[in-house]
Design an enzyme around this catalytic site. Structure first.
Site, PDB file in Angstrom:
ATOM      1  N   TRP A  58       0.880  -0.954   0.171  1.00  0.00           N
ATOM      2  CA  TRP A  58       0.007   0.108   0.076  1.00  0.00           C
ATOM      3  C   TRP A  58       0.854   1.322   0.095  1.00  0.00           C
ATOM      4  CZ3 TRP A  58      -5.458   0.512   1.329  1.00  0.00           C
ATOM      5  CH2 TRP A  58      -6.133   1.850   1.475  1.00  0.00           C
ATOM      6  N   TYR A  79       0.981   5.299   7.442  1.00  0.00           N
ATOM      7  CA  TYR A  79       1.891   4.309   6.230  1.00  0.00           C
ATOM      8  C   TYR A  79       3.045   3.928   6.876  1.00  0.00           C
ATOM      9  CZ  TYR A  79       4.962   3.950   2.154  1.00  0.00           C
ATOM     10  OH  TYR A  79       5.984   3.456   1.569  1.00  0.00           O
ATOM     11  N   TRP A 103      11.974   8.301  -1.425  1.00  0.00           N
ATOM     12  CA  TRP A 103      11.677   9.345  -2.608  1.00  0.00           C
ATOM     13  C   TRP A 103      12.061   8.695  -4.068  1.00  0.00           C
ATOM     14  CZ3 TRP A 103      13.656  14.985  -1.579  1.00  0.00           C
ATOM     15  CH2 TRP A 103      13.172  15.418  -0.407  1.00  0.00           C
TER      16      TRP A 103
HETATM   17  N1  LIG Z   1       7.523   5.140  -4.001  1.00  0.00           N
HETATM   18  C1  LIG Z   1       8.379   6.020  -3.142  1.00  0.00           C
HETATM   19  O1  LIG Z   1       8.874   6.876  -2.936  1.00  0.00           O
HETATM   20  C2  LIG Z   1       8.912   4.707  -1.836  1.00  0.00           C
HETATM   21  C3  LIG Z   1       9.748   5.197  -0.798  1.00  0.00           C
HETATM   22  C4  LIG Z   1       9.960   4.264   0.010  1.00  0.00           C
HETATM   23  C5  LIG Z   1       9.565   3.152  -0.241  1.00  0.00           C
HETATM   24  N2  LIG Z   1       8.879   2.563  -0.983  1.00  0.00           N
HETATM   25  C6  LIG Z   1       8.600   1.241  -0.706  1.00  0.00           C
HETATM   26  O2  LIG Z   1       9.252   0.666  -2.125  1.00  0.00           O
HETATM   27  C7  LIG Z   1       8.105  -0.448  -2.616  1.00  0.00           C
HETATM   28  C8  LIG Z   1       7.649  -0.383  -4.024  1.00  0.00           C
HETATM   29  O3  LIG Z   1       7.002   0.868  -4.067  1.00  0.00           O
HETATM   30  P1  LIG Z   1       6.766   1.460  -5.529  1.00  0.00           P
HETATM   31  O4  LIG Z   1       7.002   2.928  -5.361  1.00  0.00           O
HETATM   32  O5  LIG Z   1       6.898   0.528  -6.620  1.00  0.00           O
HETATM   33  O6  LIG Z   1       4.996   1.329  -5.149  1.00  0.00           O
HETATM   34  P2  LIG Z   1       3.966   1.041  -6.626  1.00  0.00           P
HETATM   35  O7  LIG Z   1       4.217   1.352  -7.741  1.00  0.00           O
HETATM   36  O8  LIG Z   1       2.550   1.401  -5.889  1.00  0.00           O
HETATM   37  O9  LIG Z   1       4.026  -0.720  -6.621  1.00  0.00           O
HETATM   38  C9  LIG Z   1       3.072  -1.386  -5.577  1.00  0.00           C
HETATM   39  C10 LIG Z   1       2.593  -2.655  -6.020  1.00  0.00           C
HETATM   40  O10 LIG Z   1       1.987  -3.256  -5.136  1.00  0.00           O
HETATM   41  C11 LIG Z   1       0.766  -3.890  -5.833  1.00  0.00           C
HETATM   42  N3  LIG Z   1      -0.167  -4.307  -4.790  1.00  0.00           N
HETATM   43  C12 LIG Z   1      -0.996  -3.549  -4.046  1.00  0.00           C
HETATM   44  N4  LIG Z   1      -1.829  -4.510  -3.456  1.00  0.00           N
HETATM   45  C13 LIG Z   1      -1.306  -5.611  -3.618  1.00  0.00           C
HETATM   46  C14 LIG Z   1      -1.681  -6.753  -3.092  1.00  0.00           C
HETATM   47  N5  LIG Z   1      -2.633  -6.845  -2.138  1.00  0.00           N
HETATM   48  N6  LIG Z   1      -0.793  -8.106  -3.442  1.00  0.00           N
HETATM   49  C15 LIG Z   1      -0.080  -7.854  -4.401  1.00  0.00           C
HETATM   50  N7  LIG Z   1       0.178  -6.752  -4.900  1.00  0.00           N
HETATM   51  C16 LIG Z   1      -0.365  -5.699  -4.499  1.00  0.00           C
HETATM   52  C17 LIG Z   1       0.379  -2.576  -6.600  1.00  0.00           C
HETATM   53  O11 LIG Z   1      -0.727  -3.205  -7.579  1.00  0.00           O
HETATM   54  P3  LIG Z   1      -1.871  -2.309  -8.247  1.00  0.00           P
HETATM   55  O12 LIG Z   1      -1.285  -0.909  -8.473  1.00  0.00           O
HETATM   56  O13 LIG Z   1      -2.729  -3.016  -9.078  1.00  0.00           O
HETATM   57  O14 LIG Z   1      -2.422  -1.745  -6.639  1.00  0.00           O
HETATM   58  C18 LIG Z   1       1.442  -2.185  -7.274  1.00  0.00           C
HETATM   59  O15 LIG Z   1       1.856  -3.017  -8.554  1.00  0.00           O
HETATM   60  C19 LIG Z   1       7.190  -0.559  -1.532  1.00  0.00           C
HETATM   61  O16 LIG Z   1       7.039  -1.315  -0.389  1.00  0.00           O
HETATM   62  C20 LIG Z   1       7.050   1.058  -0.943  1.00  0.00           C
HETATM   63  O17 LIG Z   1       6.427   1.120   0.419  1.00  0.00           O
HETATM   64  C21 LIG Z   1       8.553   3.315  -1.969  1.00  0.00           C
END
Ligand SMILES: NC(=O)c1ccc[n+]([C@@H]2O[C@H](COP(=O)([O-])OP(=O)(O)OC[C@H]3O[C@@H](n4cnc5c(N)ncnc54)[C@H](OP(=O)(O)O)[C@@H]3O)[C@@H](O)[C@H]2O)c1
Length: 289
Positions: free
Chosen positions: A70, A134, A160
């Site tokens: 999430w 979060y 980020w």
């Molecule tokens: N983005 C940032 O700035 C950031 C910073 C620090 C840490 N992170 C961490 O890095 C990781 C990857 O983030 P990201 O930026 O790649 O996020 P993202 O683009 O939102 O990717 C998350 C993915 O998880 C999927 N998902 C949601 N609910 C799910 C479920 N119940 N079962 C299986 N898959 C599910 C989503 O699918 P849908 O799109 O279909 O919902 C999406 O494809 C996460 O753990 C996040 O907390 C991100």
């Protein structure tokens, strides 16, 4: 025991594979010659523990990288139980199933586990204190993974992120620069912009070498969102007037850490290139918002 795949390929199961980071991890692992099973949310909902066990049994992975999460920071404030079910308990399902199959888990976490009041970089040993739903949900995930896969996991805190396969700050700035003459961007949050392509390569290394425990992995250096916008416009020649803004004026549901610079105190943690290099690598991909 340290396993090293330098001379062979590992089987890698990837959850959340359709997300921004998931895309890049799949590509990095394939480039490294690994046998990747990338599962999107449609193919595997990680909240379904039985489905997770079945996916692990089918893929027989050496490592699992959990990119499913999430990630709607503001939305989590009104839906904390849902965010925690996914970022907390479900992360535990993934790690537990992986551990029972002898696989190593790499779990993603975030700078939001900190309260953001520090003035020097957060190390892995720094006390956590999330101020947002979060952040609390991701900290619950860290604890669930440590509990369900003791000695067989890495928890990688990053920050980020921007990459080619998801909405991100840099893409938003480029879009807004086309729509507006003046842009106000906050200059009172400091962090580590991280190109997901660089992070993905590091995650594959962590999985290959089973670099366990907590790890801070983010773009080297630090800046504010204003600085990142300015660097983006300087690199692309965007003609927009940039104004320094304050977080307090945004009135968003979730509090943002004012300071969330991440450093690693562990000498074997992969070090990413400077955030400016990540920005240029991203811009060279020619992605538009
Ligand atoms: N983005 C940032 O700035 C950031 C910073 C620090 C840490 N992170 C961490 O890095 C990781 C990857 O983030 P990201 O930026 O790649 O996020 P993202 O683009 O939102 O990717 C998350 C993915 O998880 C999927 N998902 C949601 N609910 C799910 C479920 N119940 N079962 C299986 N898959 C599910 C989503 O699918 P849908 O799109 O279909 O919902 C999406 O494809 C996460 O753990 C996040 O907390 C991100």
């Amino acid at each position: 025991m340290t396993r090293c795949y330098e001379y062979g390929s590992m089987r890698l199961l990837l959850t959340g594979a359709a997300g921004m980071l998931g895309h890049d991890v799949a590509a990095a692992a394939e480039r490294a010659g690994h046998d990747v099973t990338p599962l999107s949310r449609r193919e595997l909902d990680i909240r379904d523990a039985a489905a997770v066990r079945a996916a692990v049994a089918a893929a027989r992975p050496d490592a699992v990288i959990n990119c499913a999460a999430w990630t709607d920071v503001d939305g989590a404030e009104a839906h904390e139980p849902d965010a925690t079910a996914l970022n907390g308990a479900a992360a535990g399902h993934v790690a537990g199933a992986a551990a029972r199959a002898g696989a190593f888990t790499v779990q993603l976490s975030t700078d939001y586990v900190f309260d953001g009041t520090a003035t020097t970089p957060y190390l892995e040993s720094a006390p956590t204190g999330p101020r947002s739903a979060y952040g609390r949900s991701k900290l619950a995930g860290e604890r669930a993974v440590a509990e369900h896969a003791p000695g067989a996991h890495a928890i990688v805190r990053t920050a980020w992120l921007f990459g080619a396969h998801g909405g991100n700050f840099v893409a938003t700035m480029l879009r807004l620069a086309n729509e507006r003459d003046v842009l106000t961007v906050v200059d009172d949050q400091r962090g580590c912009p991280t190109f997901s392509g660089h992070l993905a390569t590091a995650l594959v290394t962590i999985a290959e070498q089973r670099l366990g425990g907590l790890r801070h992995v983010a773009g080297a250096g630090a800046c504010t969102w204003y600085d990142l916008a300015a660097a983006t416009f300087a690199a692309t020649g965007a003609r927009v007037e940039l104004v320094r803004g304050r977080t307090a004026d945004l009135d968003r549901p979730a509090p943002r850490p004012a300071y969330s610079v991440l450093h690693s105190e562990r000498s074997d943690t992969p070090v990413l290139p400077p955030w400016q290099d990540g920005l240029h690598a991203y811009l060279q991909l020619g992605v538009t918002a």
